[in-house]
Design a protein around this motif. Structure first.
Motif, PDB file in Angstrom:
ATOM      1  N   ALA A 445       0.806  -1.220   0.000  1.00 20.62           N
ATOM      2  CA  ALA A 445       0.000   0.000   0.000  1.00 20.62           C
ATOM      3  C   ALA A 445       0.843   1.277   0.000  1.00 20.62           C
ATOM      4  CB  ALA A 445      -0.961  -0.022   1.189  1.00 20.62           C
ATOM      5  N   PRO A 446       1.940   1.364   0.792  1.00 18.32           N
ATOM      6  CA  PRO A 446       2.734   2.603   0.748  1.00 18.32           C
ATOM      7  C   PRO A 446       3.265   2.906  -0.655  1.00 18.32           C
ATOM      8  CG  PRO A 446       3.301   1.317   2.683  1.00 18.32           C
ATOM      9  CD  PRO A 446       2.415   0.443   1.839  1.00 18.32           C
ATOM     10  N   ASP A 447       3.717   1.878  -1.352  1.00 18.03           N
ATOM     11  CA  ASP A 447       4.199   2.111  -2.719  1.00 18.03           C
ATOM     12  C   ASP A 447       3.060   2.569  -3.626  1.00 18.03           C
ATOM     13  OD1 ASP A 447       6.800   1.405  -2.132  1.00 18.03           O
ATOM     14  OD2 ASP A 447       6.497  -0.713  -2.617  1.00 18.03           O
ATOM     15  N   ALA A 448       1.867   1.988  -3.444  1.00 18.51           N
ATOM     16  CA  ALA A 448       0.726   2.392  -4.261  1.00 18.51           C
ATOM     17  C   ALA A 448       0.342   3.839  -3.979  1.00 18.51           C
ATOM     18  CB  ALA A 448      -0.460   1.465  -3.987  1.00 18.51           C
ATOM     19  N   VAL A 449       0.390   4.253  -2.707  1.00 21.89           N
ATOM     20  CA  VAL A 449       0.087   5.649  -2.367  1.00 21.89           C
ATOM     21  C   VAL A 449       1.103   6.581  -3.007  1.00 21.89           C
ATOM     22  CG1 VAL A 449      -0.018   7.315  -0.471  1.00 21.89           C
ATOM     23  CG2 VAL A 449      -1.131   5.086  -0.240  1.00 21.89           C
ATOM     24  N   ALA A 450       2.369   6.179  -3.012  1.00 24.67           N
ATOM     25  CA  ALA A 450       3.403   7.004  -3.635  1.00 24.67           C
ATOM     26  C   ALA A 450       3.133   7.180  -5.129  1.00 24.67           C
ATOM     27  CB  ALA A 450       4.777   6.364  -3.411  1.00 24.67           C
ATOM     28  N   VAL A 451       2.693   6.115  -5.776  1.00 26.45           N
ATOM     29  CA  VAL A 451       2.362   6.201  -7.196  1.00 26.45           C
ATOM     30  C   VAL A 451       1.187   7.156  -7.412  1.00 26.45           C
ATOM     31  CG1 VAL A 451       1.465   4.911  -9.184  1.00 26.45           C
ATOM     32  CG2 VAL A 451       3.274   3.925  -7.761  1.00 26.45           C
ATOM     33  N   LEU A 452       0.168   7.051  -6.567  1.00 29.33           N
ATOM     34  CA  LEU A 452      -1.011   7.914  -6.700  1.00 29.33           C
ATOM     35  C   LEU A 452      -0.652   9.379  -6.459  1.00 29.33           C
ATOM     36  CD1 LEU A 452      -3.613   5.653  -4.855  1.00 29.33           C
ATOM     37  CD2 LEU A 452      -3.652   6.243  -7.273  1.00 29.33           C
ATOM     38  N   ASP A 453       0.207   9.634  -5.452  1.00 36.64           N
ATOM     39  CA  ASP A 453       0.607  11.010  -5.161  1.00 36.64           C
ATOM     40  C   ASP A 453       1.373  11.625  -6.330  1.00 36.64           C
ATOM     41  OD1 ASP A 453      -0.528  11.287  -2.670  1.00 36.64           O
ATOM     42  OD2 ASP A 453       1.203  10.463  -1.601  1.00 36.64           O
ATOM     43  N   ALA A 454       2.137  10.808  -7.017  1.00 34.05           N
ATOM     44  CA  ALA A 454       2.955  11.321  -8.120  1.00 34.05           C
ATOM     45  C   ALA A 454       2.213  11.363  -9.449  1.00 34.05           C
ATOM     46  CB  ALA A 454       4.215  10.457  -8.260  1.00 34.05           C
ATOM     47  N   ALA A 455       1.072  10.700  -9.527  1.00 28.80           N
ATOM     48  CA  ALA A 455       0.354  10.585 -10.803  1.00 28.80           C
ATOM     49  C   ALA A 455      -0.298  11.905 -11.189  1.00 28.80           C
ATOM     50  CB  ALA A 455      -0.701   9.485 -10.709  1.00 28.80           C
TER      51      ALA A 455
END
Length: 744
Positions: A445-455
């Protein structure tokens, strides 16, 4: 000089009791079936669904996310959004905000609200608020939304305009658009058919008998489909229901017209009711069964679709066609056997009505004899001109935009949800209320949140948490873990993400509206980025936008796969029916060109006249299945009669005689089918309006150009070779050889 067609073998003697008893029993069976099935018109909503995700393939990411969502929100709910703004564009006053808070409490107290209604969320400009209202997805969504709309309209503070939008709002508008199917659609379709039949037969009784054939076929078909949907064997929605109604009425009427034409010929030859019934049935049974079988085969090819919606239409519509065939071959013959010549009152068939001119190349009287004479004298110019015109119409295909339309454009005319979405996008992120859901393992989940924040295209990110207000909390990723934001006074603990089966659900708000092209691009790129960061198949992306994307991609795949298969299946059926290779290839070719012309003209009309925003990828697929299957229907009616006449009179004479014999009935059938499909246009749904135009125009094109001119002229120009390699071709070849020997 005239001659009759080849004599049919006499029917065996039947007692008077059987001549009355058999038809009476058949009528009784159909009346009982129709009486049982009739009340089910008012029960369709009990087994129908309009949730788009329920029609997706089980393997689609959006489907899997939708199935897991209740595990995280604690209820199966669909969100509605109440958006309100000041009428004059000023900032909301304290009095207005207090009134909106009271309105929120009143909404939360309504039946059908499942879960916690959010407090009013004020926009950054202070001019608008949005209120998230969870609607029970297992209940009557439209009725609950209508209650919310009535309450909002009555209790909104002075100087405030409000709308109910969001996924629940669009669902309510879509369901409302389908409400006319049970009443208005049937009334318009049956009225149009009745008027055409009155003009064709000039009899008050016969049109009623034909319509009874269609209506009772529909009643029994609906009864069967209802119980299959109730048992969850098939999926039924308003779209499939509308097509079922129109298809059964149109097809049953067409088959009834073909049988009636044979019965009229037999009565005109002076046969009694029972003998006329037997003669007509023998002449009509093969083409009707072949036509119905062809349509059913084409429809069953939809079972190859990955979309449950398409897979459902295949068997549901096939059931309707099967009962249309059964009704035309049992119920109508029974009615006419009981009524006899009186059905044609006051214009009874005259003796010799079934006779055809011996030499159709000489001056003749009547529309269809003159048409046959034109074909005989100018066969090659006729089919060349027709082909050129149809190919020119195919050029319009370059203007066809069938790559999907925004869900907000599915309803034609007024839509409160669409208006509300426009207001929402003016004051809030466009994707408010329709988030992108990401189902991911807790460890990733932390990696997925990082992707969403950068998208790009993502406005904010939250995680679903049962102990957070509104059921979700803003989230960030720090030091390899999720960090949520606490609500309430200092010291209040931060909400913990809800974990189910080792997974969490993230909710990302899009900057653009959920059904826009920008949202599609953002979600597609998000899937790529998540697969690169956390691994393919580890993070599943769902939500409104992802559902639209998966639906469009699957529809395009289905269209590419199913269309060639339909062509091959119908070609094989025609080869078996006509016992030939050349004639079926000829018929398939003309139907393809006709479909291309109909779709090309439709694309130009959709863009230039109706200004439609585009079309769903399934529109060409549905149009193809209906037009090819039904277009081949008329060619079967024609060519089966041509073959019958060719056996007695030779190929070229048989072509002309078949054209004259079937001209009136096929033209009438084409008008009926076009009128019934055109009736779909009264339902304010984009998909149905487009199907209505494509099929209605295509049927008319096929009736008046392809079947009346192109096919007869091309077949006449080719001559006996159209029957290659059948016995009929060999016999004609032997006749020509013998004729040349005599001449020499």
């Amino acid at each position: 000089m005239h001659s009759r067609r080849g004599a049919t073998r006499p029917s065996p003697p039947v007692s008077r009791w059987l001549r009355i008893g058999i038809p009476s029993l058949l009528v009784l069976i159909w009346v009982v079936g129709g009486s049982i099935g009739g009340p089910y018109f008012g029960k369709v909503d009990q087994v129908a669904t309009n949730d788009q995700s329920s029609f997706l393939p089980q393997s689609a990411d959006a489907t899997r996310v939708s199935e897991r969502l209740p595990d995280f929100v604690g209820a199966d709910a669909i969100p509605a959004i109440v958006v309100a703004q000041t009428a004059d564009g000023s900032a909301l006053s304290e009095t207005q905000l207090t009134g909106l808070q009271a309105l929120t409490a009143d909404i939360a107290a309504l039946d059908g609200i499942r879960g916690e209604t959010s407090p009013p969320v004020v926009s950054d400009d202070g001019q608008a608020v949005q209120i998230f209202v969870p609607i029970d997805a297992s209940g009557e969504v439209r009725e609950v939304v209508e209650k919310v709309r009535e309450l909002v309209s009555a209790d909104a503070p002075a100087g405030v305009d409000a709308w109910v939008t969001g996924p629940a709002g669009f669902t309510a508008d879509l369901v409302k658009g389908f409400l006319g199917i049970d009443g208005l659609l049937l009334i318009v379709a049956l009225a149009a058919v009745f008027v055409i039949l009155i003009v064709v037969y000039r009899s008050p009784l016969l049109p009623i008998l034909v319509l009874l054939t269609s209506v009772f076929a529909l009643c029994v078909a609906l009864l069967t489909v209802w119980w299959l949907a109730y048992a969850q064997v098939v999926v039924l929605n308003g779209q499939v229901q509308g097509i079922l109604f129109i298809l059964v009425i149109g097809a049953a009427t067409d088959y009834a017209l073909l049988y009636t034409a044979r019965f009229r010929e037999a009565i005109g030859e002076g046969r009694r009711r029972w003998d006329a019934t037997v003669t007509a049935w023998r002449g009509a049974v093969e083409p009707i069964l072949a036509s119905g079988g062809t349509v059913i085969a084409g429809l069953l090819c939809l079972l190859l679709s990955d979309l449950a919606n398409n897979r459902a239409l295949g068997p549901i519509a096939s059931i309707g066609i099967a009962f249309a065939v059964l009704s035309a071959l049992t119920f109508l013959p029974a009615l006419l056997a009981l009524v006899g010549r009186a059905a044609f009152w006051p214009f009874f068939p005259k003796p010799g009505a079934g006779a055809l001119p011996d030499d159709l190349t000489q001056p003749v009287k009547g529309l269809w004899p003159r048409q046959a004479r034109l074909v005989a004298r100018r066969a090659r110019p006729v089919w060349i001109v027709c082909t050129v015109v149809l190919l020119a119409a195919c050029a319009g295909l370059t203007q066809l935009r069938a790559d999907g339309v925004p869900s907000s454009d599915l309803v034609l005319g007024a839509s409160e949800a669409r208006d509300g979405q426009q207001v929402l996008a003016e004051h809030f992120p466009g994707g408010s209320g329709s988030p992108v859901y990401v189902l991911v393992d807790e460890s990733s989940a932390p990696d997925a949140v990082a992707v969403l924040d950068a998208a790009s295209g993502i406005e904010s990110v939250a995680v679903l948490a049962s102990d957070a207000p509104g059921g979700q909390a803003p989230v960030t990723a720090a030091d390899g873990s999720l960090q949520t934001t606490a609500f309430g006074p200092p010291g209040t603990p931060a909400p913990a993400p809800t974990v189910s089966d080792g997974q969490v659900m993230l909710a990302a708000t899009l900057s653009a509206t959920a059904d826009s092209a920008a949202a599609d691009d953002a979600v597609r790129q998000l899937r790529v980025d998540l697969a690169d960061r956390v691994g393919a198949g580890t993070a599943l992306v769902g939500g409104v936008t992802a559902t639209d994307i998966d639906s469009i991609d699957t529809s395009i795949r289905d269209r590419t796969l199913i269309i060639p298969i339909v062509l091959v299946v119908i070609l094989l059926i025609l080869m078996a029916l006509l016992r030939s290779v050349v004639a079926p290839l000829l018929l398939i070719g003309t139907v393809i060109v006709s479909f291309g012309a109909a779709l090309g003209v439709s694309a130009l009309v959709f863009d230039g006249v109706f200004d439609f925003p585009g079309a769903d990828p399934s529109v060409p697929l549905y149009g193809f299945v209906f037009l090819v299957a039904l277009g081949v229907d008329y060619n079967i009616f024609l060519m089966s009669r041509v073959r019958e006449e060719s056996l007695a009179h030779g190929t070229r004479s048989g072509i002309l005689r078949g054209l004259v014999a079937t001209g009136g009935v096929i033209t009438s059938a084409g008008l009926v089918l076009a009128a019934t499909f055109a009736a779909l246009g009264v339902i304010p749904i984009l998909f149905l309006a487009q199907i209505a135009f494509i099929v209605a125009f295509g049927v008319l094109l096929d009736t008046f150009v392809v079947r009346s001119l192109l096919v007869p002229a091309l077949a006449y120009d080719i001559g006996p070779a159209i029957w290659w390699p059948s016995k009929l071709w060999r016999r004609d070849a032997a006749r020509r050889t013998a004729a040349r020997r005599l001449d020499s």
